[in-house]
Write a protein that holds these residues in place. Structure first.
Motif, PDB file in Angstrom:
ATOM      1  N   LEU A   1       0.912  -1.077  -0.076  1.00  0.00           N
ATOM      2  CA  LEU A   1       0.263  -0.190   0.122  1.00  0.00           C
ATOM      3  C   LEU A   1       0.827   1.303  -0.004  1.00  0.00           C
ATOM      4  N   ARG A   2       2.146   1.313   0.731  1.00  0.00           N
ATOM      5  CA  ARG A   2       2.905   2.498   0.691  1.00  0.00           C
ATOM      6  C   ARG A   2       3.548   2.784  -0.591  1.00  0.00           C
ATOM      7  N   GLU A   3       4.099   1.616  -1.104  1.00  0.00           N
ATOM      8  CA  GLU A   3       4.658   1.981  -2.341  1.00  0.00           C
ATOM      9  C   GLU A   3       3.671   2.217  -3.312  1.00  0.00           C
TER      10      GLU A   3
ATOM     11  N   GLU B   1      -4.118   6.760   5.687  1.00  0.00           N
ATOM     12  CA  GLU B   1      -3.069   7.651   4.668  1.00  0.00           C
ATOM     13  C   GLU B   1      -2.791   7.067   3.314  1.00  0.00           C
ATOM     14  N   TYR B   2      -2.980   5.805   3.119  1.00  0.00           N
ATOM     15  CA  TYR B   2      -2.881   5.240   1.973  1.00  0.00           C
ATOM     16  C   TYR B   2      -3.967   5.091   0.944  1.00  0.00           C
ATOM     17  N   GLY B   3      -4.926   5.486   1.656  1.00  0.00           N
ATOM     18  CA  GLY B   3      -6.382   5.586   0.678  1.00  0.00           C
ATOM     19  C   GLY B   3      -6.975   4.041   0.520  1.00  0.00           C
ATOM     20  N   ALA B   4      -6.413   3.392   1.653  1.00  0.00           N
ATOM     21  CA  ALA B   4      -6.878   1.893   1.375  1.00  0.00           C
ATOM     22  C   ALA B   4      -8.607   1.946   1.465  1.00  0.00           C
ATOM     23  N   SER B   5      -9.205   0.909   0.836  1.00  0.00           N
ATOM     24  CA  SER B   5     -10.515   1.040   1.198  1.00  0.00           C
ATOM     25  C   SER B   5     -11.206   0.448   2.430  1.00  0.00           C
TER      26      SER B   5
ATOM     27  N   GLY C   1       3.309   5.840  -3.187  1.00  0.00           N
ATOM     28  CA  GLY C   1       4.495   6.591  -3.558  1.00  0.00           C
ATOM     29  C   GLY C   1       5.350   7.282  -2.503  1.00  0.00           C
ATOM     30  N   LEU C   2       5.004   6.886  -1.224  1.00  0.00           N
ATOM     31  CA  LEU C   2       5.553   7.123  -0.101  1.00  0.00           C
ATOM     32  C   LEU C   2       6.953   6.611   0.418  1.00  0.00           C
ATOM     33  N   THR C   3       7.895   7.242   0.870  1.00  0.00           N
ATOM     34  CA  THR C   3       8.805   6.618   1.679  1.00  0.00           C
ATOM     35  C   THR C   3       8.701   6.198   2.894  1.00  0.00           C
ATOM     36  N   LEU C   4       9.353   5.670   3.506  1.00  0.00           N
ATOM     37  CA  LEU C   4       9.119   5.080   4.934  1.00  0.00           C
ATOM     38  C   LEU C   4       9.082   6.306   5.854  1.00  0.00           C
ATOM     39  N   GLU C   5       9.978   7.238   5.691  1.00  0.00           N
ATOM     40  CA  GLU C   5      10.098   8.273   6.489  1.00  0.00           C
ATOM     41  C   GLU C   5       8.686   9.208   6.335  1.00  0.00           C
ATOM     42  N   GLU C   6       8.340   9.468   5.136  1.00  0.00           N
ATOM     43  CA  GLU C   6       7.364  10.264   4.740  1.00  0.00           C
ATOM     44  C   GLU C   6       5.938   9.634   5.348  1.00  0.00           C
ATOM     45  N   ALA C   7       5.949   8.297   5.197  1.00  0.00           N
ATOM     46  CA  ALA C   7       4.561   7.558   5.678  1.00  0.00           C
ATOM     47  C   ALA C   7       4.567   7.725   7.322  1.00  0.00           C
ATOM     48  N   GLY C   8       5.627   7.381   7.722  1.00  0.00           N
ATOM     49  CA  GLY C   8       5.648   7.221   9.175  1.00  0.00           C
ATOM     50  C   GLY C   8       5.425   8.736   9.888  1.00  0.00           C
ATOM     51  N   ALA C   9       6.036   9.851   9.141  1.00  0.00           N
ATOM     52  CA  ALA C   9       5.848  11.266   9.744  1.00  0.00           C
ATOM     53  C   ALA C   9       4.202  11.545   9.673  1.00  0.00           C
TER      54      ALA C   9
ATOM     55  N   VAL D   1       1.665   9.961  10.319  1.00  0.00           N
ATOM     56  CA  VAL D   1       0.870   9.069  11.206  1.00  0.00           C
ATOM     57  C   VAL D   1       1.865   9.172  12.603  1.00  0.00           C
ATOM     58  N   GLY D   2       2.502   9.732  12.685  1.00  0.00           N
ATOM     59  CA  GLY D   2       3.574   9.877  13.999  1.00  0.00           C
ATOM     60  C   GLY D   2       4.176   8.618  14.486  1.00  0.00           C
ATOM     61  N   ILE D   3       4.598   7.787  13.542  1.00  0.00           N
ATOM     62  CA  ILE D   3       5.837   6.982  13.899  1.00  0.00           C
ATOM     63  C   ILE D   3       7.016   7.070  13.310  1.00  0.00           C
ATOM     64  N   SER D   4       8.106   6.433  13.783  1.00  0.00           N
ATOM     65  CA  SER D   4       9.315   6.409  13.223  1.00  0.00           C
ATOM     66  C   SER D   4       9.464   5.920  11.865  1.00  0.00           C
ATOM     67  N   LYS D   5      10.459   6.095  11.349  1.00  0.00           N
ATOM     68  CA  LYS D   5      10.907   5.251   9.895  1.00  0.00           C
ATOM     69  C   LYS D   5      11.307   3.866  10.381  1.00  0.00           C
ATOM     70  N   ALA D   6      12.072   3.746  11.734  1.00  0.00           N
ATOM     71  CA  ALA D   6      12.324   2.492  12.184  1.00  0.00           C
ATOM     72  C   ALA D   6      11.181   1.488  12.433  1.00  0.00           C
ATOM     73  N   THR D   7      10.414   2.185  12.940  1.00  0.00           N
ATOM     74  CA  THR D   7       9.018   1.449  13.572  1.00  0.00           C
ATOM     75  C   THR D   7       8.081   1.017  12.282  1.00  0.00           C
ATOM     76  N   LEU D   8       8.063   1.722  11.505  1.00  0.00           N
ATOM     77  CA  LEU D   8       7.279   1.497  10.192  1.00  0.00           C
ATOM     78  C   LEU D   8       8.070   0.368   9.359  1.00  0.00           C
ATOM     79  N   SER D   9       9.402   0.525   9.445  1.00  0.00           N
ATOM     80  CA  SER D   9      10.226  -0.458   8.637  1.00  0.00           C
ATOM     81  C   SER D   9      10.164  -1.880   9.310  1.00  0.00           C
ATOM     82  N   ARG D  10       9.857  -2.052  10.820  1.00  0.00           N
ATOM     83  CA  ARG D  10       9.949  -2.984  11.466  1.00  0.00           C
ATOM     84  C   ARG D  10       8.427  -3.682  11.043  1.00  0.00           C
ATOM     85  N   TYR D  11       7.316  -2.762  11.082  1.00  0.00           N
ATOM     86  CA  TYR D  11       5.913  -3.360  10.484  1.00  0.00           C
ATOM     87  C   TYR D  11       6.073  -3.909   9.332  1.00  0.00           C
TER      88      TYR D  11
END
Length: 281
Positions: free
Chosen positions: A19-21, A62-66, A24-32, A34-44
């Motif tokens: 969904l993130r890809e 944020e990803y626009g999922a149904s 078109g968002l990077t890990l850092e952009e997507a995490g920012a 929703v208020g979680i770190s890049k490292a946390t999202l990467s772990r997810y």
């Protein structure tokens, strides 16, 4: 086969990354967002550790999922706490085995190429003890018995109402190596023949006469999940094992197993050579 917590966790990670890809968002952009770190999202996304379902909810929005997909991923997050039978063991187990048990508990198929020993799921207790004593020469007997107990417990997955399909291509060398002596080997070969008669167990022998083949580097297993993206390769190494799940790695080992199966003897001829080697002991 019911979907267990390990599979749910790995599916969740794969879906969040997809969904993130797509957004078109990077890990850092997507995490920012929703208020979680890049490292946390990467772990997810890499299927490690626990996941907080409110974070999954926020990410999906944020990803626009149904709504249907968002709710499905929230359910995956809520059900991804791993509680396998091995968690209650009194003695610790190696981390590589912990991962193997979590994955194996939920596979739908395992493809094994064995060049040194009979695959663990098909071993007798006496054979498994001899293998562990030889490979862990400095281990006290109590630890040997602990590891063998775990191996025997693993085999219970073959007794399930809906067991995974176990497909083994075994090098002739593994049949001729006298692990534990002649009596132990005779028992092991009988066990191999008995197990090969089960509808969900396939045993093929790769004879010496086939010469060079597609996996001369060593034994491996492809653990196949409910979907192709959840497959994992396990490669035997001295002192443990290596898990791989990158698409190119998976494709390489899947193809190698297909070649090995094509080179190996058919089921009837495989049973014949096991009988013959047993009589030679």
């Amino acid at each position: 086969m019911a979907v267990g917590p390990t599979t749910r966790r790995r599916q969740l990670g794969a879906d969040l990354r997809r969904l993130r890809e797509a957004k078109g968002l990077t890990l850092e952009e997507a995490g920012a967002r929703v208020g979680i770190s890049k490292a946390t999202l990467s772990r997810y996304e890499t299927k490690e550790g626990t996941v907080k379902w409110p974070a999954v909810d926020a990410l999906c929005r944020e990803y626009g999922a149904s709504d249907e997909e968002r709710l499905a991923l929230i359910e995956l997050a809520k059900g991804s706490k791993i509680q396998g039978w091995w968690r209650s063991l009194a003695d610790p187990i190696p981390e590589s085995m912990n991962l193997m048990l979590t994955l194996e508990d939920e596979v739908v198929r395992e493809d094994h190429y064995a060049c040194m020993y009979v695959p663990g799921l098909l071993q007798t207790r006496a054979y498994a003890e001899a293998v562990h004593r030889a490979s862990e020469v400095q281990c006290p007997e109590r630890e040997v018995q602990h590891m063998v107990d775990i191996r025997m417990k693993r085999q219970e997955l073959l007794e399930r109402e809906e067991p995974p399909h176990i497909w083994c291509v075994i090098d002739e060398a593994a049949l001729r190596r006298r692990v534990g002596g002649a009596d132990v080997m005779r028992e092991q070969l009988r066990q191999l023949l008995t197990m090969s008669e089960r509808r969900h167990v396939t045993v093929q022998i790769l004879p010496f006469s086939k010469g060079a083949h597609a996996a001369a580097v060593g034994s491996f297993a492809v653990l196949r999940g409910p979907s192709r993206e959840l497959d994992v390769v396990y490669v035997d190494l001295l002192g443990g094992g290596l898990f791989m799940e990158k698409p190119k790695e998976l494709d390489r080992y899947r193809l190698a197993f297909e070649y090995l199966s094509a080179q190996a003897l058919d089921l009837e001829s495989s049973a014949d050579i096991i009988h013959r080697i047993s009589k030679e002991l």
